[in-house]
Design an enzyme around this catalytic site. Structure first.
Site, PDB file in Angstrom:
ATOM      1  N   SER A 109       0.832  -1.197   0.000  1.00 27.53           N
ATOM      2  CA  SER A 109       0.000   0.000   0.000  1.00 27.53           C
ATOM      3  C   SER A 109       0.867   1.248   0.000  1.00 27.53           C
ATOM      4  CB  SER A 109      -0.957  -0.029   1.188  1.00 27.53           C
ATOM      5  OG  SER A 109      -1.895   1.023   1.114  1.00 27.53           O
ATOM      6  N   ASP A 114      -5.752   2.083  -3.928  1.00 23.07           N
ATOM      7  CA  ASP A 114      -7.002   1.842  -3.213  1.00 23.07           C
ATOM      8  C   ASP A 114      -7.409   3.056  -2.384  1.00 23.07           C
ATOM      9  OD1 ASP A 114      -5.062   1.555  -1.255  1.00 23.07           O
ATOM     10  OD2 ASP A 114      -5.771  -0.390  -0.528  1.00 23.07           O
TER      11      ASP A 114
END
Length: 579
Positions: A144, A307
């Protein structure tokens, strides 16, 4: 097993290559302890850690071992897992493509099909593809927004949801059964392709994803009317977002889209930013420079696996204002609910889902439109899990968000989606602009209507084995010596999500926490104050941090900001020096 035993096992294992063994032998005792004091745990984000040699690092051997365990779990627990297969995606981080192929090789070696994206793709597209292909599971190689030296291995279930703890625990059990790397079965790429076990994903899956996203436009006519004039700056921060975000915005009709070219190409070192995290305003500095040049109305930035999305907007005075995750979540929720109400498409049994550390502004908005709010523990996997449970109850998921810049507005993806959110944010900005408002104006109106909800996230970074112990000790101290007063306000509730109990300080009564029954115990403490403000403490599941969430509620922005600042100062002083 201690570090010495793990080191001995690695050195004795014939499947570990000689170069790795030489590196191990060259390490001093301190380095060996750090790298081998534990196995990299399969936790909140699957596997996540520093890249390098060692049992507590991410490398080809820890990836292979995890995948061998995953394969065993799937064969035992998911019907027709071998035939349905596993989808694999990866982002721009160091060795992500290599780790993706290692994952496929082990799955193939266990007779399980693997569907691998040929190039980097966003994490939410992995979730989408699992559902589209009716696959048994998914794996995405990403860390991430962590620093460049990290990578990770996230597992998704057959619903396209990142696995929740009870499933992760069973996968962990299967991984722990793999006591030697020699037990890992692999298959060469050419052999797997010939056997029909290795499949490549590309344009077809991209088109399916983009087409579904474009169906989410609530007011496409507004985009057609304003899309040629609204100026948008976008940066993918060297990650996987460039192609899908650019494509979906241009296809929707946003013609004036300006990319930050210096950050447009994948770069595992994220060399133009301190950290590739759109939660941090510094990450959008280059985008801001471009925005000033082109006088953009809106600035978007997505993290490496796309995301999450961060936003800055130009206000009526021409200044750029950063919206935090809670503010953006509130604006999106209000836009979606008000639009659907106006169009007569708001479902009777609609539900909004948020996490316990996200703003209560969302609940206030949902209540106004007669929409139910469900709270979950921190982590979008819990929101994704609830979507399927709601469907079985005949309820309709409308929107989910978390304070850390994660949003979802449709169930065909079951994880936060930076591509989807970017599209809806731009539509929302276009609508407000058409009405003569900026998003900053819209937020001010929302505060006037619902009250001022302000939040802040602080953290204390404590690395290594010693850091883990310090974080545990701090949480234990706050639990055992819970404060009765913070920043001049009485603590009226103590919510202990590990015990799943709420202590009402005004009556002395103890009751269960208000969470769905599927939620597991989690090491989170929340202290609610008499004026509606609150504080929550939570050890991060993906970084060596103790996270401290703070919130204040009021009617005036300046007064509420001051109250939040006082609360933050006192709490962080207590965190650093003990309760």
């Amino acid at each position: 097993m201690d570090a010495r035993e793990r080191v001995a096992r690695w050195l004795a294992d014939e499947t570990v290559d000689e170069e790795t063994k030489r590196e191990i032998r060259a390490m001093d005792d301190k380095e060996l302890e750090e790298r081998f004091y534990s196995d990299l745990s399969f936790g909140t984000g699957g596997l996540r850690g520093l890249i390098g040699v060692g049992s507590n690092r991410l490398n080809r051997y820890t990836i292979r071992r995890a995948t061998q365990g995953l394969a065993a779990y799937l064969r035992e627990n998911v019907p027709q897992a071998a035939q349905r297969g596993v989808v694999i995606a990866y982002d721009s981080r160091h060795r992500s493509d290599e780790f993706a192929l290692e994952t496929a090789a082990v799955l193939n070696g266990n007779g399980i099909k693997a569907y691998v994206f040929r190039t980097l793709r966003p994490t939410p597209q992995l979730s989408f593809a699992v559902r589209e292909l009716k696959a048994a599971a998914g794996v995405v190689i990403t860390a991430s927004h962590n620093p460049p030296e990290y990578n990770g291995y996230k597992v998704y279930d057959q619903e396209g949801v990142q696995v929740v703890p009870r499933v992760a625990a069973r996968i962990t059990e299967a991984i722990e059964q793999v006591t030697s790397f020699s037990e890992v079965r692999t298959m060469a790429r050419e052999e797997a392709e010939a056997a029909g076990l290795l499949h490549w994903l590309g344009e077809d899956m991209d088109e399916r994803y983009l087409e579904r996203l474009l169906t989410l436009l609530l007011r496409p006519e507004v985009v057609r009317q304003t899309g040629s004039a609204l100026r948008i700056v976008y940066t993918p921060l060297h990650g996987a977002g460039r192609w899908p975000v650019e494509q979906v915005l241009r296809r929707a009709g946003f013609e004036q889209l300006y990319l930050v070219e210096a950050q447009a190409e994948p770069d595992p070192n994220f060399s133009t930013v301190k950290t590739p995290n759109p939660e941090e305003s510094d990450a959008l500095a280059m985008a801001m420079e471009l925005a000033e040049q082109v006088q953009a109305h809106l600035v978007l930035g997505t993290d490496p696996d796309c995301d999450r999305v961060g936003v800055m907007v130009r206000d009526a005075d021409g200044k750029y204002v950063r919206l935090n995750g809670n503010q953006l979540g509130g604006l999106l929720l209000d836009y979606i609910l008000s639009t659907r109400q106006a169009m007569g498409t708001l479902p009777e049994r609609g539900v909004m889902i948020k996490t316990i550390v996200s703003s209560e502004l969302g609940r206030a908005i949902a209540n106004r439109y007669g929409v139910e709010t469900i709270d979950t523990l921190t982590g979008f996997k819990y929101i994704g899990e609830q979507i399927g449970l709601l469907e079985r109850e005949g309820k309709t998921f409308i929107f989910g968000y978390e304070e850390s810049f994660g949003y979802l507005a449709a169930p065909f993806v079951r994880d936060k989606d930076g591509v989807m959110a970017s599209l809806l944010i731009c539509e929302m900005a276009a609508w407000h602009w058409q009405q003569g408002r900026t998003l900053a104006d819209a937020l001010a109106e929302l505060y006037r209507r619902e009250g001022v909800f302000l939040e802040r996230l602080e953290s204390l970074t404590l690395t290594g084995k010693e850091g883990v112990a310090k974080i545990a000790a701090s949480m234990a101290a706050w639990r055992e010596q819970a404060p009765t007063e913070l920043a001049g306000q009485n603590v009226v509730e103590v919510r202990d999500y590990l015990k799943k109990e709420v202590l009402d300080r005004t009556t002395g009564a103890v009751r269960p926490v208000q969470l769905p029954p599927e939620m597991p115990p989690e090491n989170v403490l929340q202290f609610v104050l008499a004026d509606g403000s609150w504080v929550a403490l939570r050890p991060s599941g993906t970084e060596p941090k103790l996270k401290v969430y703070l919130a204040a509620v009021g009617r005036d922005v300046q007064e509420t900001e001051e109250r939040l600042a006082r609360l933050a100062a006192e709490v962080m002083e207590r965190v650093k020096h003990g309760v």
